[in-house]
Design a protein around this motif. Sequence first.
Motif, PDB file in Angstrom:
ATOM      1  N   CYS A   1       0.829  -1.204   0.000  1.00 14.86           N
ATOM      2  CA  CYS A   1       0.000   0.000   0.000  1.00 14.86           C
ATOM      3  C   CYS A   1       0.861   1.250   0.000  1.00 14.86           C
ATOM      4  CB  CYS A   1      -0.896  -0.013   1.245  1.00 14.86           C
ATOM      5  SG  CYS A   1      -1.844   1.504   1.468  1.00 14.86           S
TER       6      CYS A   1
ATOM      7  N   PRO B   1       0.191   5.550  -1.246  1.00 16.83           N
ATOM      8  CA  PRO B   1      -0.741   6.475  -1.915  1.00 16.83           C
ATOM      9  C   PRO B   1      -0.134   7.143  -3.139  1.00 16.83           C
ATOM     10  CG  PRO B   1       0.178   7.504   0.052  1.00 16.83           C
ATOM     11  CD  PRO B   1       0.686   6.089   0.024  1.00 16.83           C
TER      12      PRO B   1
ATOM     13  N   ARG C   1      -3.664   1.938  -3.273  1.00 19.33           N
ATOM     14  CA  ARG C   1      -3.273   3.260  -2.764  1.00 19.33           C
ATOM     15  C   ARG C   1      -4.062   3.605  -1.504  1.00 19.33           C
ATOM     16  NH1 ARG C   1      -3.559   6.557  -8.412  1.00 19.33           N
ATOM     17  NH2 ARG C   1      -2.130   5.206  -9.558  1.00 19.33           N
TER      18      ARG C   1
END
Lengths: 338, 338, 338, 338
Positions: free
Chosen positions: C32, C34, C52
């Motif tokens: 993960c 962003p 994200r």
Amino acid sequence: MVRIAVIGAGRIGAVHAATVARHPGAELRLVCDPAGDAAERLAAEHGARATRDIADVYGAEDVDAVIIGSPTPLHVEQIIGSVGAGKAVLCEKPVDLDLGRVDECIAAITGQEHRVMIGFNRRFDPTFAEIHARVRHGEIGPLEQLTIVSRDPAPPPTEYVAVSGGIFRDMTIHDLDTARFFLGEIVEVSAVGQRLDPAFADLADYDAAVTTLVSADGAVATVVNSRHCATGYDQRLEAFGPRGSLEAVNHTATAVRHSSAAHSSAAGPYLNFFLQRYAEAYSLELSHFIDAVREGRPASPTLHDGRAALVLADAATRSATTGERVLLSSTATTRSHS
Amino acid sequence: MVRIAVIGAGRIGAVHAATVARHPGAELRLVCDPAGDAAERLAAEHGARATRDIADVYGAEDVDAVIIGSPTPLHVEQIIGSVGAGKAVLCEKPVDLDLGRVDECIAAITGQEHRVMIGFNRRFDPTFAEIHARVRHGEIGPLEQLTIVSRDPAPPPTEYVAVSGGIFRDMTIHDLDTARFFLGEIVEVSAVGQRLDPAFADLADYDAAVTTLVSADGAVATVVNSRHCATGYDQRLEAFGPRGSLEAVNHTATAVRHSSAAHSSAAGPYLNFFLQRYAEAYSLELSHFIDAVREGRPASPTLHDGRAALVLADAATRSATTGERVLLSSTATTRSHS
Amino acid sequence: MVRIAVIGAGRIGAVHAATVARHPGAELRLVCDPAGDAAERLAAEHGARATRDIADVYGAEDVDAVIIGSPTPLHVEQIIGSVGAGKAVLCEKPVDLDLGRVDECIAAITGQEHRVMIGFNRRFDPTFAEIHARVRHGEIGPLEQLTIVSRDPAPPPTEYVAVSGGIFRDMTIHDLDTARFFLGEIVEVSAVGQRLDPAFADLADYDAAVTTLVSADGAVATVVNSRHCATGYDQRLEAFGPRGSLEAVNHTATAVRHSSAAHSSAAGPYLNFFLQRYAEAYSLELSHFIDAVREGRPASPTLHDGRAALVLADAATRSATTGERVLLSSTATTRSHS
Amino acid sequence: MVRIAVIGAGRIGAVHAATVARHPGAELRLVCDPAGDAAERLAAEHGARATRDIADVYGAEDVDAVIIGSPTPLHVEQIIGSVGAGKAVLCEKPVDLDLGRVDECIAAITGQEHRVMIGFNRRFDPTFAEIHARVRHGEIGPLEQLTIVSRDPAPPPTEYVAVSGGIFRDMTIHDLDTARFFLGEIVEVSAVGQRLDPAFADLADYDAAVTTLVSADGAVATVVNSRHCATGYDQRLEAFGPRGSLEAVNHTATAVRHSSAAHSSAAGPYLNFFLQRYAEAYSLELSHFIDAVREGRPASPTLHDGRAALVLADAATRSATTGERVLLSSTATTRSHS
């Protein structure tokens, strides 16, 4: 992706299988070992197939390259078989204990020798490789003297010794390859053998030796070997030239130094043996092989390097036995391009 | 030829007497000690005269210079007496344990201070001196951090500790001088004291300490002290700057390294104590003094260096006690020109 | 098999993802980040999914544990979110730069703190870990003095420095945890800061520092830090006690020693930085975490260790600024059981 | 008090004269050198008499012992003359370059051989002597392999080389004595010579060599020599046995280690040459001689040790020339009791 079969599920086969499994450019497809369920167990660890039949290796269409980690007497036929089946080969040293067999092997695969790499892993050890590169680069001037100290922590079982081919072909052969790696063509070999451990008194072998090699351009390599070393696996060398020297000090498990009333700055014992000391070398050796296969390049050390080291081991054996310096014809051990 | 009297026929007096006797530019003429036949015995060893009366030293017409190796409380009066009698003086550290007395000493010999050298022998240790010279020469750039580890092999007798002035004035003072030698003017002192050995639990003193000093130009020296060290007299330092570092590793009796099942490359214990570790420094210190006397030059370290080290020791003592960082006025510890 | 998500696809996230991918007891399921396609690229390398959106991590049913390698300000909310979603957490240090936020974090997950491990990787470095084990085993007697030298090869960008929390919270914090690891509860902190590099002249931060810590049982740790070191990443320590000492010498890339007219036995520069020097530590740290998750055991260092190191960093910051020794209440930094 | 004459006022004579002058148990009475005012100048330095006539040495009633530091061809007649005149003798190595002359010398002083000591100073080097004592004490078990690296910093002038007797008799002879010192009786000698420096291409000599010696009880000594070494006077050895090893690392001028962007922990170059490296050995050798004279004891190494080293040098010369291993009769090199 290079698809690989490993022949021999013993100690060294397991090392190679694990290294292949971790390598991003290779896949372990097949493990072959005739004994019990050894192949199955090793294959299962890495999600590969297993077989007891060497013919399965030669016939496997999804195998590009074979790593041979079987007993020495099987090397030649497995090299010939694998190359004949179109596979590239990385074979553990020595090629064979008999020079005639090695020559048969070379003859049998004429034109395909570049597909065979011999596992002289020390060339890939980062410390030795750095020294080699710096010597080649001229940092110490022309190499004049190479001094190798190479001692095993403890002798192998006497049953092994009996079939080992003798200390020069079994143990020194690594150092002889290192000598060629640094000095190129060797033209003279002298050796002295020792029988130190009473267990060796009745064997037709030595458990320690000092070998002196002279290169075509007059450099000298000295190899000090012993089958035992109280502080572990003793692996050191010094390359000396007119402008300086480069020395490989040995490895210990950690960077701890101990001081007490008895001593100051004491390092731990050396790493126990070759699987620990040369772990990184095994991995880099395999990467070199995989890259060569992938790019269709010849890999080094070559089959001729394997032969040349055996020529030197034979000469050292003869010198130790007869007391004579053995002269080699100038083409016997020519350095491969590496 | 510089003609010398030694005051104090104890351990350090004997070292100086022997060094003078061997020095081609000096002659030992007189040894003075009030206790028993100590002076006589030491004088006899070197063919010098002996006396128990300090007045004989001041009055000796054939004495150019005096080496003071008496107990600390006698230093000031003997410096004043010797200088008053026209002699040059090499006085063991510390000048005195009381700063007021040191100032009285300086006042009493005003105009003649250059005739007094203080025995901070470590400045003359070849290893420390080489590092100092290379730092001055700019090899590592401006000195930023100096880290000193200085540990005695074993604590002195508690009777000695009781009159020693405390660890900072008695032991750390050498390292404080070393800090000044490298860093120049010191403007801040912080210290932490430890009482590790139960024998120190009831004493108003510490047996270990860490002292941090900041110089006028922002360099920091850290001094790690202990009154005990299992492996001998631990004397190391590292000078660190933007271009590199220079480290003094410690001395052992010989260059032997031992390997066994327990360890590899173990050095012997450190040299036992200061007379062994700084033997060469004592000799070079004396040569520096003799040369200065012969040539009429001031010798360094000076009486002001002796005073400055005591200022730092007082500050460290205060900091360890109160927990406060002690700020020093900018002129208190200015570096002598050396 | 422990199924893992990595939050943060930057430099350290990539290290953790690769280590997970190689670990036989773990599987990388989700990455993960962003920013752009960072997560996708890293996930693709290891055959994992990418997102994200942090909510995808919390909601992933096939994720047992989360490794947090995001920017420091996000740590607390991601710890709380992950633990709340039933995941075990390995979070990079520091927990946060603000002690209040750390306390909020601990409060928010009360009863689940044992599910969070903080990434003080140096505890897992084989050299430091061996010294720690031998000290605990009593080999040198009770630990009296710990001396740490810890220097980065080069300062971070000034933009990073501005949000780093200062040298003590950003860099020294590792050494403060090491000090606690060896000494247990710390009761006094003194620190001196230096501004050596002109780039730091205008920053409200130091680029070098010396920190002294006293433990509840009277041991002292000294930490010498610098943001630059010409010869590489300087990581050394010495543990000293009445029966001897154990020293961690630094690592170099190979075991080569060079001799020439200029010097003898010269080692190469130190390894460049933490990813090289602590490569093995990162791997062992992760194994420790995975084993703990698999066996449902609490992992160490804990969230309380993370808090305690920050308490020490705050105290050091205050001491450097005010010149005062900072006393800590006896419960602030109690050692976790490790 | 042992009263001493020094024959030969050259470099080594000056070293001995200074050592005698400093020794509390000896007095320098006479210096003899036929060339110009060399004797006068050296004698004046130490308050001794001078002469150009060797007969004055033999006839000096106030001389108990003679130190022979003259050119090698004069050694035998001066030993015979001195012993005949009732003096004890310390003679620099080698006794002579011709074994027949050495045998004539021994025959000429039959019954007085114990009055002659040969200056193999390395036996007195504290590092080598410590290793020898620890080996004798059984610390590493029976000695199995001795590896000596011995390199001069720079070759001597070609005029000197022409009359030197060759590298084995001139340079290796020290190491051959060291080999006997450690291994006792030697029964086999193999040697390889190198001509590395173009200046040696036209000389009937080598400027580098590797010599292998086997002892009566099967231990092996390897000696690696070179007439040049960029980093100084390279003097190292390792004694290896079943329980461990003892290594002599080399000496540098100080204990400084330098770190920079180019390297870490670099020591200085080795000490330049034998007068520096073996300064302490020369002094201890002389003390041993003086003590022996004073107490009427035979001193070691003996004339027979001098002969035995020459036997080995002759054998090494022959082996290097012919390529044959040279076998020695079992009594040729029996170890003296030391």
